[in-house]
Design a protein around this motif. Structure first.
Motif, PDB file in Angstrom:
ATOM      1  N   SER A 308       5.382 -10.039  53.628  1.00  0.00           N
ATOM      2  CA  SER A 308       6.146 -11.271  53.459  1.00  0.00           C
ATOM      3  C   SER A 308       7.511 -10.965  52.850  1.00  0.00           C
ATOM      4  O   SER A 308       7.755  -9.879  52.316  1.00  0.00           O
ATOM      5  N   LEU A 309       8.387 -11.943  52.891  1.00  0.00           N
ATOM      6  CA  LEU A 309       9.708 -11.789  52.278  1.00  0.00           C
ATOM      7  C   LEU A 309       9.574 -11.473  50.797  1.00  0.00           C
ATOM      8  O   LEU A 309      10.257 -10.583  50.277  1.00  0.00           O
ATOM      9  N   GLU A 310       8.710 -12.200  50.117  1.00  0.00           N
ATOM     10  CA  GLU A 310       8.534 -11.994  48.677  1.00  0.00           C
ATOM     11  C   GLU A 310       8.074 -10.571  48.369  1.00  0.00           C
ATOM     12  O   GLU A 310       8.620  -9.910  47.480  1.00  0.00           O
ATOM     13  N   LYS A 311       7.102 -10.075  49.116  1.00  0.00           N
ATOM     14  CA  LYS A 311       6.587  -8.734  48.885  1.00  0.00           C
ATOM     15  C   LYS A 311       7.617  -7.668  49.273  1.00  0.00           C
ATOM     16  O   LYS A 311       7.693  -6.607  48.642  1.00  0.00           O
ATOM     17  N   ALA A 312       8.404  -7.952  50.297  1.00  0.00           N
ATOM     18  CA  ALA A 312       9.439  -7.003  50.702  1.00  0.00           C
ATOM     19  C   ALA A 312      10.465  -6.827  49.589  1.00  0.00           C
ATOM     20  O   ALA A 312      10.916  -5.704  49.312  1.00  0.00           O
ATOM     21  N   LEU A 313      10.830  -7.924  48.919  1.00  0.00           N
ATOM     22  CA  LEU A 313      11.793  -7.843  47.829  1.00  0.00           C
ATOM     23  C   LEU A 313      11.206  -7.119  46.625  1.00  0.00           C
ATOM     24  O   LEU A 313      11.920  -6.412  45.900  1.00  0.00           O
ATOM     25  N   ILE A 314       9.895  -7.274  46.399  1.00  0.00           N
ATOM     26  CA  ILE A 314       9.245  -6.529  45.316  1.00  0.00           C
ATOM     27  C   ILE A 314       9.255  -5.034  45.630  1.00  0.00           C
ATOM     28  O   ILE A 314       9.551  -4.199  44.767  1.00  0.00           O
ATOM     29  N   LEU A 315       8.944  -4.691  46.890  1.00  0.00           N
ATOM     30  CA  LEU A 315       8.967  -3.280  47.273  1.00  0.00           C
ATOM     31  C   LEU A 315      10.375  -2.698  47.174  1.00  0.00           C
ATOM     32  O   LEU A 315      10.539  -1.512  46.847  1.00  0.00           O
ATOM     33  N   LEU A 316      11.386  -3.512  47.450  1.00  0.00           N
ATOM     34  CA  LEU A 316      12.759  -3.035  47.313  1.00  0.00           C
ATOM     35  C   LEU A 316      13.038  -2.611  45.875  1.00  0.00           C
ATOM     36  O   LEU A 316      13.798  -1.671  45.626  1.00  0.00           O
ATOM     37  N   ARG A 317      12.405  -3.287  44.916  1.00  0.00           N
ATOM     38  CA  ARG A 317      12.578  -2.933  43.506  1.00  0.00           C
ATOM     39  C   ARG A 317      12.004  -1.556  43.193  1.00  0.00           C
ATOM     40  O   ARG A 317      12.427  -0.909  42.227  1.00  0.00           O
ATOM     41  N   VAL A 318      11.046  -1.113  43.992  1.00  0.00           N
ATOM     42  CA  VAL A 318      10.437   0.199  43.757  1.00  0.00           C
ATOM     43  C   VAL A 318      11.487   1.302  43.840  1.00  0.00           C
ATOM     44  O   VAL A 318      11.353   2.342  43.189  1.00  0.00           O
ATOM     45  N   ARG A 319      12.544   1.067  44.638  1.00  0.00           N
ATOM     46  CA  ARG A 319      13.592   2.082  44.755  1.00  0.00           C
ATOM     47  C   ARG A 319      14.165   2.466  43.406  1.00  0.00           C
ATOM     48  O   ARG A 319      14.604   3.610  43.190  1.00  0.00           O
ATOM     49  N   TRP A 320      14.153   1.528  42.460  1.00  0.00           N
ATOM     50  CA  TRP A 320      14.721   1.805  41.139  1.00  0.00           C
ATOM     51  C   TRP A 320      13.873   2.784  40.345  1.00  0.00           C
ATOM     52  O   TRP A 320      14.318   3.300  39.317  1.00  0.00           O
ATOM     53  N   GLN A 321      12.649   3.048  40.804  1.00  0.00           N
ATOM     54  CA  GLN A 321      11.811   3.997  40.074  1.00  0.00           C
ATOM     55  C   GLN A 321      12.410   5.399  40.073  1.00  0.00           C
ATOM     56  O   GLN A 321      12.234   6.156  39.110  1.00  0.00           O
ATOM     57  N   VAL A 322      13.110   5.761  41.117  1.00  0.00           N
ATOM     58  CA  VAL A 322      13.757   7.070  41.124  1.00  0.00           C
ATOM     59  C   VAL A 322      14.989   7.053  40.212  1.00  0.00           C
ATOM     60  O   VAL A 322      15.338   8.065  39.594  1.00  0.00           O
ATOM     61  N   GLU A 323      15.643   5.896  40.085  1.00  0.00           N
ATOM     62  CA  GLU A 323      16.735   5.766  39.121  1.00  0.00           C
ATOM     63  C   GLU A 323      16.203   5.933  37.702  1.00  0.00           C
ATOM     64  O   GLU A 323      16.855   6.557  36.848  1.00  0.00           O
ATOM     65  N   LEU A 324      15.021   5.378  37.445  1.00  0.00           N
ATOM     66  CA  LEU A 324      14.413   5.542  36.129  1.00  0.00           C
ATOM     67  C   LEU A 324      14.035   6.997  35.871  1.00  0.00           C
ATOM     68  O   LEU A 324      14.053   7.457  34.725  1.00  0.00           O
ATOM     69  N   LEU A 325      13.691   7.721  36.942  1.00  0.00           N
ATOM     70  CA  LEU A 325      13.401   9.146  36.805  1.00  0.00           C
ATOM     71  C   LEU A 325      14.659   9.888  36.351  1.00  0.00           C
ATOM     72  O   LEU A 325      14.601  10.715  35.433  1.00  0.00           O
ATOM     73  N   PHE A 326      15.794   9.588  36.973  1.00  0.00           N
ATOM     74  CA  PHE A 326      17.057  10.203  36.556  1.00  0.00           C
ATOM     75  C   PHE A 326      17.403   9.815  35.112  1.00  0.00           C
ATOM     76  O   PHE A 326      17.897  10.635  34.336  1.00  0.00           O
ATOM     77  N   LYS A 327      17.154   8.555  34.789  1.00  0.00           N
ATOM     78  CA  LYS A 327      17.430   8.095  33.420  1.00  0.00           C
ATOM     79  C   LYS A 327      16.580   8.874  32.419  1.00  0.00           C
ATOM     80  O   LYS A 327      17.062   9.264  31.344  1.00  0.00           O
ATOM     81  N   LEU A 328      15.324   9.102  32.762  1.00  0.00           N
ATOM     82  CA  LEU A 328      14.432   9.885  31.905  1.00  0.00           C
ATOM     83  C   LEU A 328      14.967  11.304  31.737  1.00  0.00           C
ATOM     84  O   LEU A 328      14.994  11.848  30.628  1.00  0.00           O
ATOM     85  N   TRP A 329      15.392  11.914  32.822  1.00  0.00           N
ATOM     86  CA  TRP A 329      15.907  13.284  32.753  1.00  0.00           C
ATOM     87  C   TRP A 329      17.153  13.358  31.870  1.00  0.00           C
ATOM     88  O   TRP A 329      17.352  14.351  31.162  1.00  0.00           O
ATOM     89  N   LYS A 330      17.976  12.334  31.919  1.00  0.00           N
ATOM     90  CA  LYS A 330      19.223  12.374  31.162  1.00  0.00           C
ATOM     91  C   LYS A 330      19.057  11.904  29.714  1.00  0.00           C
ATOM     92  O   LYS A 330      19.670  12.476  28.805  1.00  0.00           O
ATOM     93  N   SER A 331      18.240  10.900  29.493  1.00  0.00           N
ATOM     94  CA  SER A 331      18.097  10.380  28.135  1.00  0.00           C
ATOM     95  C   SER A 331      17.122  11.190  27.291  1.00  0.00           C
ATOM     96  O   SER A 331      17.330  11.384  26.091  1.00  0.00           O
ATOM     97  N   HIS A 332      16.060  11.671  27.916  1.00  0.00           N
ATOM     98  CA  HIS A 332      15.062  12.432  27.162  1.00  0.00           C
ATOM     99  C   HIS A 332      15.306  13.944  27.251  1.00  0.00           C
ATOM    100  O   HIS A 332      15.447  14.620  26.236  1.00  0.00           O
ATOM    101  N   ALA A 333      15.364  14.475  28.473  1.00  0.00           N
ATOM    102  CA  ALA A 333      15.562  15.918  28.640  1.00  0.00           C
ATOM    103  C   ALA A 333      17.025  16.327  28.454  1.00  0.00           C
ATOM    104  O   ALA A 333      17.306  17.520  28.303  1.00  0.00           O
ATOM    105  N   LYS A 334      17.928  15.361  28.495  1.00  0.00           N
ATOM    106  CA  LYS A 334      19.363  15.608  28.264  1.00  0.00           C
ATOM    107  C   LYS A 334      19.924  16.676  29.213  1.00  0.00           C
ATOM    108  O   LYS A 334      20.621  17.604  28.795  1.00  0.00           O
ATOM    109  N   VAL A 335      19.617  16.521  30.490  1.00  0.00           N
ATOM    110  CA  VAL A 335      20.097  17.498  31.476  1.00  0.00           C
ATOM    111  C   VAL A 335      21.612  17.455  31.637  1.00  0.00           C
ATOM    112  O   VAL A 335      22.202  18.387  32.201  1.00  0.00           O
ATOM    113  N   ASP A 336      22.252  16.389  31.150  1.00  0.00           N
ATOM    114  CA  ASP A 336      23.704  16.274  31.278  1.00  0.00           C
ATOM    115  C   ASP A 336      24.419  16.397  29.938  1.00  0.00           C
ATOM    116  O   ASP A 336      25.554  15.951  29.780  1.00  0.00           O
TER     117      ASP A 336
END
Length: 434
Positions: A308-336
Motif C-alpha cells: 500500500s501507499l502507507e507501507k511504501a512510505l514506511i519502507l522508504l524510511r528504511v533507507r535512513w538506516q544506512v545513514e544511521l550506520l554512517f552516523k554511528l561510524w562518525k559519532s562513536h568510532a570517530k572515523v572522521d
C-alpha cells in the motif's frame, strides 16, 4: 559453520593471515621485526576500537597486548605511506568477507528477497592528501576527501563496503550501481543513484525499487500526456495520491507515483535548503523545484496489491538506516576525527577505524541483527568494552569464539531500542499493522 565460528574465522583471516602477507607485499615489512604486519594492524584496529582518540601511548599498550613491545616513539615512526597502503588493502580484504545473519522477523520485509540499501558518505582529509584522494576542490584550491560506498542488506545485515573512492567520484560510479540483485529483492537508494535506465533494467529482472522522484524528471500519464507536475498536483486536492504514470522523456518507465503533501513548516525548511544549496553551488533554482517542495514524491514498481501507499512510505524510511550506520561510524568510532596533523598517520587512522567498524558490524550479526528492536548504538559501546578481549583471544579460534559468545549474550540482553509513543521508530512502524 555457525555464525560465531564464521566471524572468528573471518577475523583471523583478515587480521592475521592477510595482514602478514600484505605487510610484506606492500613493503611495510622490510626485514624481520617484532612489529609484523599483522601485529601492527591488530594494534591500531583494536587500539582505536577501544579508544577512538587513542594516543601513541595508548596504541603502544595495544601493541603490547597483541605481543609487540614497541615504544610510542617507535610506533609513531611506523605510520608511513606503506603502513597506509597495508591498512587500505586489509580493509579491502575485510570487505570481501561474506557474513550475513538470519533475517529479522519483520513480516513486511519478508515479502522481498532482501531489502538492499545503497548510500555513500564523505570524509574530508588534509589537503596534503589531495593527490592520493582528490576532493571536489574549492576557491582555496585542491581538497582531499574519501567517499565511502556501502550496500547493506537490511533483511540479513550483510554489509558490502565500505569501498573507498576519491571524494570527487559521483555516486553513479559506485561499484554497487551495476550490481545485479536477485529477483524479488527490493532496492532503496538516495537520489544520487537515481538512474532511469538502471531502474528499467531492474524492472526487467524482477527487482523491485522505491525511490524519490528526482526533480526535473518528465512525468506522463499512461496515455502519453506530459504533466505539468506542480499544477497537476495542485488540482488533485489535499489527499495522498497513488496513480500509474510513465517517467522519463526517453525511457517512459511505467510505475506508480505516490504523492503526499507535507506540512507548511516542512515545505519551508525544504525551500530554505534548496536556496542555500543553489547559493553555495552558484546554480539556478527552478520555480518548479520550489513548488514541488510541498510534496513528497515517490515512484515504485511494487504492485499496489503487494504494498500500500502507507507501507511504501514506511519502507522508504528504511533507507535512513544506512545513514544511521554512517552516523554511528562518525559519532562513536570517530572515523572522521583524529588528533594528529601528519597526513599518513591520519590516513592510517581512518583505515584502521573503518576495519574496526566492519568487525563491529560482524559481531552484531552473530545474534543481534535477527532481533527487530536492536540498537546498534548500544551495541557499539558494548563492542568497545570487549575490544582488548577480542585482541587477546584472536590467535586461538576456540578462545575467540568463546569471547564472541560472551559478547553475543551481552548484546542480546542489553542492546534494544525503547518503544516511543510520540515519534515511533522505523522499527515500530515496520512491526505495527499488517
Amino acid at each position: 559453520m555457525d555464525m560465531m565460528s564464521q566471524v572468528a574465522q573471518a577475523m583471523q583471516t583478515v587480521l592475521i593471515e592477510k595482514a602478514d602477507t600484505l605487510g610484506c607485499a606492500v613493503g611495510f615489512m622490510k626485514r624481520q621485526r617484532k612489529l609484523s604486519g599483522s601485529r601492527f594492524v591488530q594494534a591500531v584496529v583494536f587500539g582505536f576500537q577501544a579508544k577512538p582518540d587513542a594516543s601513541y601511548t595508548d596504541l603502544s599498550q595495544s601493541a603490547a597486548s597483541v605481543g609487540a613491545v614497541v615504544s610510542p616513539q617507535g610506533l609513531e615512526q611506523r605510520f608511513t605511506e606503506e603502513a597506509a597502503c597495508l591498512l587500505q588493502q586489509v580493509l579491502g580484504c575485510a570487505v570481501e568477507q561474506v557474513i550475513a545473519s538470519r533475517p529479522a522477523a519483520i513480516p513486511i520485509l519478508q515479502r522481498f528477497e532482501g531489502v538492499y540499501l545503497r548510500d555513500s558518505s564523505v570524509i574530508n582529509l588534509p589537503a596534503e592528501l589531495a593527490q592520493t584522494w582528490p576532493g571536489v576542490g574549492n576557491r582555496c584550491g585542491p581538497t582531499a576527501a574519501l567517499k565511502l560506498q556501502v550496500e547493506l542488506n537490511f533483511s540479513t545485515g550483510q554489509l558490502k563496503g565500505p569501498v573507498v573512492q576519491s571524494g570527487r567520484t559521483h555516486d553513479q560510479l559506485s561499484p554497487f550501481q551495476q550490481e545485479e540483485l536477485p529477483a524479488g529483492a527490493l532496492h532503496l537508494a538516495d537520489l544520487g543513484y537515481f538512474n532511469l535506465e538502471r531502474l528499467a533494467q531492474d524492472n526487467q529482472r524482477g527487482v523491485y525499487w522505491i525511490t524519490r522522484l528526482k526533480a526535473g524528471t518528465a512525468v506522463y500519464t499512461p496515455t502519453g500526456e506530459r504533466l505539468d507536475l506542480p499544477r497537476w498536483l495542485k488540482s488533485q486536492g489535499e489527499g495522498p495520491l497513488d496513480l500509474m504514470v510513465e517517467v522519463g522523456a526517453q525511457q517512459r518507465l511505467s510505475c506508480r507515483l505516490l504523492a503526499v503533501r507535507v506540512p507548511q513548516e516542512v515545505a519551508d525548511r525544504r525551500r530554505h535548503r534548496l536556496r542555500e544549496y543553489a547559493r553555495k553551488k552558484q546554480v539556478p533554482l527552478k520555480a518548479e523545484t520550489l513548488a514541488l517542495a510541498e510534496w513528497t514524491l515517490v515512484i515504485t514498481n511494487v504492485p499496489q496489491e503487494m504494498l500500500s501507499l502507507e507501507k511504501a512510505l514506511i519502507l522508504l524510511r528504511v533507507r535512513w538506516q544506512v545513514e544511521l550506520l554512517f552516523k554511528l561510524w562518525k559519532s562513536h568510532a570517530k572515523v572522521d576525527a583524529w588528533r594528529s596533523r601528519k597526513p599518513w598517520r591520519i590516513l592510517c587512522e581512518v583505515y584502521a577505524k573503518l576495519i574496526g567498524v566492519v568487525i563491529m558490524h560482524w559481531t552484531c550479526l552473530t545474534s543481534l541483527w535477527e532481533h527487530p528492536k536492536r540498537s546498534l548504538f548500544k551495541a557499539a559501546h558494548a563492542v568497545q568494552k570487549y575490544a582488548i578481549a577480542l585482541a587477546l583471544a584472536l590467535p586461538n579460534r576456540k578462545t575467540l569464539a568463546s569471547v564472541l559468545t560472551r559478547l553475543q549474550s551481552c548484546l542480546v540482553a542489553t542492546c534494544h531500542v525503547n518503544r516511543r509513543k510520540k515519534h515511533p521508530s522505523t522499527c515500530q512502524l515496520l512491526l505495527d499493522g499488517p
